[in-house]
Design an enzyme around this catalytic site. Structure first.
Site, PDB file in Angstrom:
ATOM      1  N   MET A  80      -8.441   8.472  -0.355  1.00  0.00           N
ATOM      2  CA  MET A  80      -9.310   8.884   0.765  1.00  0.00           C
ATOM      3  C   MET A  80      -9.744  10.332   0.562  1.00  0.00           C
ATOM      4  O   MET A  80      -8.944  11.177   0.146  1.00  0.00           O
ATOM      5  CB  MET A  80      -8.554   8.770   2.087  1.00  0.00           C
ATOM      6  CG  MET A  80      -7.985   7.386   2.343  1.00  0.00           C
ATOM      7  SD  MET A  80      -7.333   7.251   4.002  1.00  0.00           S
ATOM      8  CE  MET A  80      -6.403   5.723   3.884  1.00  0.00           C
ATOM      9  N   ASP A 122      -6.955  -6.228   4.218  1.00  0.00           N
ATOM     10  CA  ASP A 122      -6.213  -4.961   4.237  1.00  0.00           C
ATOM     11  C   ASP A 122      -6.273  -4.340   5.630  1.00  0.00           C
ATOM     12  O   ASP A 122      -7.365  -4.078   6.149  1.00  0.00           O
ATOM     13  CB  ASP A 122      -6.873  -4.010   3.210  1.00  0.00           C
ATOM     14  CG  ASP A 122      -6.184  -2.658   3.092  1.00  0.00           C
ATOM     15  OD1 ASP A 122      -5.140  -2.448   3.728  1.00  0.00           O
ATOM     16  OD2 ASP A 122      -6.722  -1.811   2.344  1.00  0.00           O
ATOM     17  N   GLY A 123      -5.081  -4.107   6.199  1.00  0.00           N
ATOM     18  CA  GLY A 123      -4.994  -3.387   7.473  1.00  0.00           C
ATOM     19  C   GLY A 123      -4.299  -4.210   8.546  1.00  0.00           C
ATOM     20  O   GLY A 123      -4.765  -5.290   8.899  1.00  0.00           O
ATOM     21  N   GLY A 124      -3.172  -3.691   9.022  1.00  0.00           N
ATOM     22  CA  GLY A 124      -2.468  -4.357  10.116  1.00  0.00           C
ATOM     23  C   GLY A 124      -1.879  -5.704   9.742  1.00  0.00           C
ATOM     24  O   GLY A 124      -1.632  -6.537  10.620  1.00  0.00           O
ATOM     25  N   GLY A 154       1.109  -2.122   4.342  1.00  0.00           N
ATOM     26  CA  GLY A 154       1.710  -0.788   4.311  1.00  0.00           C
ATOM     27  C   GLY A 154       2.924  -0.746   5.208  1.00  0.00           C
ATOM     28  O   GLY A 154       4.066  -0.882   4.758  1.00  0.00           O
ATOM     29  N   SER A 155       2.683  -0.604   6.526  1.00  0.00           N
ATOM     30  CA  SER A 155       3.816  -0.459   7.448  1.00  0.00           C
ATOM     31  C   SER A 155       4.767  -1.649   7.431  1.00  0.00           C
ATOM     32  O   SER A 155       5.965  -1.471   7.620  1.00  0.00           O
ATOM     33  CB  SER A 155       3.355  -0.242   8.887  1.00  0.00           C
ATOM     34  OG  SER A 155       1.988  -0.179   8.996  1.00  0.00           O
ATOM     35  N   MET A 190     -11.772   5.003  -0.812  1.00  0.00           N
ATOM     36  CA  MET A 190     -12.439   5.316   0.452  1.00  0.00           C
ATOM     37  C   MET A 190     -13.041   6.706   0.297  1.00  0.00           C
ATOM     38  O   MET A 190     -12.597   7.687   0.899  1.00  0.00           O
ATOM     39  CB  MET A 190     -11.425   5.237   1.598  1.00  0.00           C
ATOM     40  CG  MET A 190     -11.081   3.798   1.942  1.00  0.00           C
ATOM     41  SD  MET A 190      -9.528   3.640   2.831  1.00  0.00           S
ATOM     42  CE  MET A 190      -8.386   3.573   1.452  1.00  0.00           C
ATOM     43  N   HIS A 206      -1.172  -1.291  -4.388  1.00  0.00           N
ATOM     44  CA  HIS A 206      -2.459  -0.968  -3.766  1.00  0.00           C
ATOM     45  C   HIS A 206      -2.476   0.531  -3.492  1.00  0.00           C
ATOM     46  O   HIS A 206      -1.603   1.068  -2.801  1.00  0.00           O
ATOM     47  CB  HIS A 206      -2.597  -1.769  -2.469  1.00  0.00           C
ATOM     48  CG  HIS A 206      -3.878  -1.539  -1.739  1.00  0.00           C
ATOM     49  ND1 HIS A 206      -5.040  -2.217  -2.032  1.00  0.00           N
ATOM     50  CD2 HIS A 206      -4.176  -0.715  -0.706  1.00  0.00           C
ATOM     51  CE1 HIS A 206      -6.002  -1.829  -1.214  1.00  0.00           C
ATOM     52  NE2 HIS A 206      -5.511  -0.905  -0.397  1.00  0.00           N
ATOM     53  N   HIS A 223      -8.214   1.352  -4.130  1.00  0.00           N
ATOM     54  CA  HIS A 223      -9.131   1.204  -2.997  1.00  0.00           C
ATOM     55  C   HIS A 223      -9.743   2.578  -2.717  1.00  0.00           C
ATOM     56  O   HIS A 223      -9.094   3.453  -2.140  1.00  0.00           O
ATOM     57  CB  HIS A 223      -8.315   0.672  -1.797  1.00  0.00           C
ATOM     58  CG  HIS A 223      -9.096   0.520  -0.539  1.00  0.00           C
ATOM     59  ND1 HIS A 223      -8.488   0.221   0.678  1.00  0.00           N
ATOM     60  CD2 HIS A 223     -10.429   0.592  -0.273  1.00  0.00           C
ATOM     61  CE1 HIS A 223      -9.414   0.136   1.616  1.00  0.00           C
ATOM     62  NE2 HIS A 223     -10.592   0.367   1.075  1.00  0.00           N
ATOM     63  N   MET A 248     -11.783  -5.570   5.344  1.00  0.00           N
ATOM     64  CA  MET A 248     -10.890  -4.677   6.079  1.00  0.00           C
ATOM     65  C   MET A 248     -10.589  -5.286   7.451  1.00  0.00           C
ATOM     66  O   MET A 248     -11.495  -5.707   8.169  1.00  0.00           O
ATOM     67  CB  MET A 248     -11.539  -3.301   6.271  1.00  0.00           C
ATOM     68  CG  MET A 248     -11.753  -2.505   4.994  1.00  0.00           C
ATOM     69  SD  MET A 248     -10.244  -2.187   4.071  1.00  0.00           S
ATOM     70  CE  MET A 248      -9.329  -1.160   5.232  1.00  0.00           C
ATOM     71  N   GLY A 265      -9.087   4.179   6.814  1.00  0.00           N
ATOM     72  CA  GLY A 265      -8.760   5.584   7.065  1.00  0.00           C
ATOM     73  C   GLY A 265      -7.294   5.883   7.304  1.00  0.00           C
ATOM     74  O   GLY A 265      -6.822   6.945   6.910  1.00  0.00           O
ATOM     75  N   PHE A 266      -6.591   4.974   7.942  1.00  0.00           N
ATOM     76  CA  PHE A 266      -5.192   5.266   8.277  1.00  0.00           C
ATOM     77  C   PHE A 266      -4.337   4.015   8.163  1.00  0.00           C
ATOM     78  O   PHE A 266      -4.813   2.910   8.468  1.00  0.00           O
ATOM     79  CB  PHE A 266      -5.082   5.805   9.714  1.00  0.00           C
ATOM     80  CG  PHE A 266      -5.788   7.123   9.896  1.00  0.00           C
ATOM     81  CD1 PHE A 266      -5.140   8.320   9.615  1.00  0.00           C
ATOM     82  CD2 PHE A 266      -7.116   7.158  10.320  1.00  0.00           C
ATOM     83  CE1 PHE A 266      -5.810   9.531   9.755  1.00  0.00           C
ATOM     84  CE2 PHE A 266      -7.786   8.362  10.460  1.00  0.00           C
ATOM     85  CZ  PHE A 266      -7.132   9.563  10.177  1.00  0.00           C
ATOM     86  N   GLY A 267      -3.091   4.212   7.782  1.00  0.00           N
ATOM     87  CA  GLY A 267      -2.124   3.130   7.843  1.00  0.00           C
ATOM     88  C   GLY A 267      -1.634   2.970   9.281  1.00  0.00           C
ATOM     89  O   GLY A 267      -1.901   3.826  10.132  1.00  0.00           O
ATOM     90  N   GLY A 268      -0.959   1.883   9.548  1.00  0.00           N
ATOM     91  CA  GLY A 268      -0.309   1.701  10.848  1.00  0.00           C
ATOM     92  C   GLY A 268      -1.230   1.354  11.991  1.00  0.00           C
ATOM     93  O   GLY A 268      -0.850   1.475  13.151  1.00  0.00           O
ATOM     94  N   ASP A 323      -4.481   3.762  -1.956  1.00  0.00           N
ATOM     95  CA  ASP A 323      -5.509   4.150  -0.989  1.00  0.00           C
ATOM     96  C   ASP A 323      -5.966   5.579  -1.252  1.00  0.00           C
ATOM     97  O   ASP A 323      -5.266   6.535  -0.917  1.00  0.00           O
ATOM     98  CB  ASP A 323      -4.958   4.018   0.428  1.00  0.00           C
ATOM     99  CG  ASP A 323      -4.806   2.563   0.822  1.00  0.00           C
ATOM    100  OD1 ASP A 323      -5.802   1.826   0.749  1.00  0.00           O
ATOM    101  OD2 ASP A 323      -3.682   2.154   1.183  1.00  0.00           O
ATOM    102  N   SER A 340       0.869  -1.178   0.000  1.00  0.00           N
ATOM    103  CA  SER A 340       0.000   0.000   0.000  1.00  0.00           C
ATOM    104  C   SER A 340       0.900   1.220   0.000  1.00  0.00           C
ATOM    105  O   SER A 340       1.696   1.426   0.917  1.00  0.00           O
ATOM    106  CB  SER A 340      -0.862   0.011   1.263  1.00  0.00           C
ATOM    107  OG  SER A 340      -1.185   1.343   1.595  1.00  0.00           O
TER     108      SER A 340
HETATM  109  C1  DX5 Z   1      -6.297   1.726   5.507  1.00  0.00           C
HETATM  110  C2  DX5 Z   1      -5.744   1.391   4.140  1.00  0.00           C
HETATM  111  C3  DX5 Z   1      -4.648   0.378   4.117  1.00  0.00           C
HETATM  112  C4  DX5 Z   1      -3.426   0.770   4.906  1.00  0.00           C
HETATM  113  C5  DX5 Z   1      -2.564  -0.420   5.131  1.00  0.00           C
HETATM  114  O1  DX5 Z   1      -7.464   2.455   5.381  1.00  0.00           O
HETATM  115  O2  DX5 Z   1      -6.778   0.885   3.318  1.00  0.00           O
HETATM  116  O3  DX5 Z   1      -4.337  -0.013   2.796  1.00  0.00           O
HETATM  117  O4  DX5 Z   1      -2.685   1.757   4.289  1.00  0.00           O
HETATM  118  O5  DX5 Z   1      -1.518  -0.025   5.973  1.00  0.00           O
HETATM  119  P1  DX5 Z   1      -1.040  -0.955   7.184  1.00  0.00           P
HETATM  120  O6  DX5 Z   1      -0.515  -2.224   6.581  1.00  0.00           O
HETATM  121  O7  DX5 Z   1       0.012  -0.139   7.835  1.00  0.00           O
HETATM  122  O8  DX5 Z   1      -2.223  -1.213   8.070  1.00  0.00           O
HETATM  123 ZN    ZN Z   2      -6.309  -0.045   1.359  1.00  0.00          ZN
END
Ligand code: DX5
Ligand code: ZN
Length: 229
Positions: A49, A184-186, A206-207, A80, A45, A78, A149, A154-157, A47, A20
């Protein structure tokens, strides 16, 4: 090759880890894309938003177009954003191969999925952790990808929500194997295996990628854990 068929090509290599770009170095986008390609990434990927459907505001059409100029890798977009129906054609024109909308973001998910397919892109539908999956009973046949999800969009990490594996199973039991399942996420080395066991085929990270200096090592380790499950 039609853009929608990129999903079946990706499936030939499942489990696939999709970086991501939310956390990449946007000042050096070309270098980042080159590094990811060299590291073995098969798709990106993106994101998008809008600061409305989700509180965060990221990037939109110009970055998708710029990435399209930089790479032939499939762009998994993706969205959002609220009322995604307004922008489906524009994201296709910008170069998106997969366009995923949120079930919560429109009053007519079935109609938007049809619109996406009509452009020639693969159509995806995403669900936040608390959203009932009942929409899939109506839309299951209209989507090429289901995105579960594992954090609130909304946010990475953010921290992985352990409800995701059971929701992946539930989604698969409704849709069957006509769609591709993505999470997707964490996602990291500790959380990916439960999602792989639950049937996810595409994993957004992402992270777990951008937090490492060695992208290749990060992608390989994630894929290896997913493969073992
Ligand atoms: C969150 C995004 C994800 C996010 C993934 O809304 O859709 O794609 O960036 O980042 P990590 O892997 O850090 O959760
Ligand atoms: Zn995403």
């Amino acid at each position: 090759m039609s853009r929608a068929s990129c999903l079946s090509s990706l499936l030939d290599h499942a489990p696939v880890i999709l970086p991501s770009l939310l956390l990449c170095d946007f000042g050096n986008l070309e270098r980042e894309v080159g590094r990811l390609k060299e590291a073995g990434a098969r798709a990106l990927h993106l994101d998008v938003m809008d600061g409305n459907f989700v509180p965060n505001l990221t990037y939109g059409l110009p970055i998708v177009s710029a990435l399209r100029q930089l790479t032939e890798m499939p762009l998994d977009t993706h969205l959002m954003i609220r009322q995604p129906e307004k922008y489906v054609q524009a994201f296709f024109d910008a170069g998106a191969d997969v366009i995923t909308i949120h079930a919560e973001a429109t009053t007519d998910p079935a109609g938007v999925l049809r619109d996406i397919r009509r452009t020639g892109a693969a159509a995806g539908i995403a669900f936040n952790p608390g959203t009932p999956l009942s929409t899939l009973e109506l839309c299951g046949g209209l989507c090429d990808l289901v995105l579960i999800m594992s954090v609130e969009a909304g946010f990475g990490g953010q921290q992985f929500d352990p409800v995701a594996p059971s929701r992946l199973r539930q989604a698969r039991s409704i849709v069957g194997d006509t769609a591709v399942f993505e999470v997707d996420g964490g996602i990291n080395e500790n959380t990916i295996d439960a999602c792989a066991s639950a049937g996810a085929q595409l994993f957004v990270a992402g992270s777990a990628v951008f937090g490492q200096s060695d992208y290749c090592g990060a992608l390989d380790r994630l894929a290896r854990v997913a493969m073992q499950s």
